[in-house]
Design a protein around this motif. Structure first.
Motif, PDB file in Angstrom:
ATOM      1  N   GLN A  90     -15.678 -47.140 -18.870  1.00  0.00           N
ATOM      2  CA  GLN A  90     -14.188 -46.771 -18.625  1.00  0.00           C
ATOM      3  C   GLN A  90     -13.444 -47.029 -20.290  1.00  0.00           C
ATOM      4  N   LEU A 100     -10.224 -44.671 -22.090  1.00  0.00           N
ATOM      5  CA  LEU A 100      -9.775 -43.609 -22.326  1.00  0.00           C
ATOM      6  C   LEU A 100      -9.605 -41.921 -22.568  1.00  0.00           C
ATOM      7  N   GLY A 103      -0.254 -41.536 -21.182  1.00  0.00           N
ATOM      8  CA  GLY A 103       0.116 -42.367 -20.049  1.00  0.00           C
ATOM      9  C   GLY A 103      -0.357 -43.994 -19.435  1.00  0.00           C
ATOM     10  N   GLU A 104      -1.507 -43.175 -20.121  1.00  0.00           N
ATOM     11  CA  GLU A 104      -2.808 -44.392 -18.626  1.00  0.00           C
ATOM     12  C   GLU A 104      -2.889 -45.708 -19.714  1.00  0.00           C
ATOM     13  N   MET A 135      -1.073 -47.882 -18.368  1.00  0.00           N
ATOM     14  CA  MET A 135      -0.457 -48.444 -16.948  1.00  0.00           C
ATOM     15  C   MET A 135      -1.652 -49.595 -16.853  1.00  0.00           C
ATOM     16  N   ASP A 149      -4.416 -52.057 -15.136  1.00  0.00           N
ATOM     17  CA  ASP A 149      -4.888 -52.138 -13.667  1.00  0.00           C
ATOM     18  C   ASP A 149      -5.227 -53.999 -13.555  1.00  0.00           C
ATOM     19  N   SER A 152      -4.741 -40.242 -16.052  1.00  0.00           N
ATOM     20  CA  SER A 152      -4.665 -41.446 -16.015  1.00  0.00           C
ATOM     21  C   SER A 152      -6.045 -41.051 -14.953  1.00  0.00           C
ATOM     22  N   GLY A 153      -6.910 -42.060 -14.623  1.00  0.00           N
ATOM     23  CA  GLY A 153      -8.025 -42.122 -14.929  1.00  0.00           C
ATOM     24  C   GLY A 153      -9.216 -42.794 -15.261  1.00  0.00           C
ATOM     25  N   LYS A 207     -10.072 -45.883 -17.267  1.00  0.00           N
ATOM     26  CA  LYS A 207     -10.646 -47.250 -16.954  1.00  0.00           C
ATOM     27  C   LYS A 207      -9.980 -46.976 -15.504  1.00  0.00           C
ATOM     28  N   GLN A 208     -10.343 -45.680 -14.716  1.00  0.00           N
ATOM     29  CA  GLN A 208     -11.458 -46.082 -12.760  1.00  0.00           C
ATOM     30  C   GLN A 208     -12.524 -45.308 -13.429  1.00  0.00           C
TER      31      GLN A 208
END
Lengths: 95, 252
Positions: free
Chosen positions: B82, B84, B171-172, B175, B177, B222-223, B225-226
């Motif tokens: 997860q 960055l 950006g992420e 953000m 979650d 982004s993504g 962290k997912q």
């Protein structure tokens, strides 16, 4: 193409509070900030210091080895200039 | 998400950022432009690997299922990481690597400072150790950015391009979650919007001193962290995990 070297800096490290800075070596660096960083990364990685001085090597004025006899030998035969007649207590370190 | 599972997941995520950036920096070993820079980079990489070890070990303790730091580092598939997206980006040229470090480290430093005051002692102890290392890393990387930006026409142009290229990965960082929210409410974790204000001010100051221009608002990728990574990530993982995958359980 010849590679241009960064200036040389001499590095002085104080290993713990109360002691004086000692010459540790030298680093290349493009500016003063970089010299301090490079000295830190090169010479204090294993917890060797609490303070660092860096100085451009070409700023150091050094005695000439050819003149060492005139500089230093006259002191050798003047025993009365040396405080060798005192007992130093065991508790005094680093003297 | 409750109690220990929040801490397990959050410590793992922090470990992922540290490990993947450390791995990227290790790729630079033996390739630095100067001996002193070589030592600095290797030092910093090892700082990050050390942080990853602490975070993973703590994640394993919170989880309580006997997973070791190595299990977290070497035996997870790509989508379970997860980190960055920024930290997995290839090193590129020296200026690319420096910009990546500045953008990440100014965020990471602000994050760690908040985490030293979080209510979980395990996380706050590790953060207190890491924050000193990262404060020095940022000093080093931001000074380099100023040198390159305020250097020659070519170094200025190239590092401006690096900044423009990497900006979309910033950006992420801000953000939140579910995990960020849970960490914040349960353990007094970071408020990412507050962090963004501080980060923007810090980065703007460094960029201004480097005589560079901050990129404008744009679409952000982004993504990370997912667990959805950029195409570079699989290659990084393949190299990093090769030994444990080929010789399971190997030790030395």
């Amino acid at each position: 193409m010849t590679k241009q070297e960064w200036p040389l800096y001499e590095v002085f490290i104080r290993s713990k509070s109360g002691l004086s800075h000692r010459h540790a070596g030298s680093v290349h660096a493009a500016d003063d900030d970089m010299a301090l960083n490079n000295a830190r990364d090169t010479y204090t990685r294993r917890n060797e210091g609490v303070s660092i001085w860096v100085v451009r090597s070409d700023s150091i004025v050094a005695s000439d080895p050819a003149e060492s006899s005139a500089f230093f030998e006259p002191a050798e035969d003047k025993i009365y200039r040396h405080p060798t007649f005192y007992d130093i207590p065991d508790e005094v370190d680093n003297l | 998400m409750t109690g220990k599972s929040v801490l397990t997941a959050y410590a793992t995520r922090l470990g992922d950022n540290a490990l993947i950036l450390g791995q990227r920096m290790i790729e630079l070993v033996a390739g630095s432009p100067e001996l002193e820079e070589e030592l600095a980079n290797a030092n910093f990489a090892l700082d990050y690997i050390g942080q990853a070890r602490m975070f993973y070990t703590y994640a394993g303790e919170c989880e309580g299922e006997g997973r070791s730091e190595d299990d977290f580092a070497f035996l997870r598939p790509e989508h379970e990481y997860q980190n960055l997206l920024l930290v997995e980006q290839p090193n590129g040229h020296f200026g690319d690597a420096i910009v990546r470090q500045v953008l990440f480290e100014s965020w990471y430093l602000a994050l760690l400072e908040v985490l030293t005051r979080c209510s979980d002692e395990g996380i706050s102890d590790i953060a207190a150790r890491a924050v000193k290392e990262v404060r020095y890393h940022l000093r080093h990387s931001s000074q380099w950015l100023v040198r390159l930006g305020d250097g020659t026409d070519e170094s200025h142009a190239r590092v401006q391009q690096s900044l423009n290229d990497l900006w979309k990965f910033t950006g992420e960082m801000f953000m939140p979650d579910d995990l960020d929210d849970a960490m914040r409410s349960a353990h007094n974790g970071p408020h990412l919007e507050v962090l963004e204000t501080q980060w923007r001010a810090d980065v703007a100051a460094i960029v201004a001193e480097a005589t560079l221009e901050l990129p404008g608002d744009q679409w952000m990728v982004s993504g990370g962290k997912q667990g959805r990574h950029t195409e570079h990530f699989g290659f990084l993982l393949a190299e990093m995990q090769y030994m444990q995958r080929t010789f399971p359980g190997a030790t030395w």
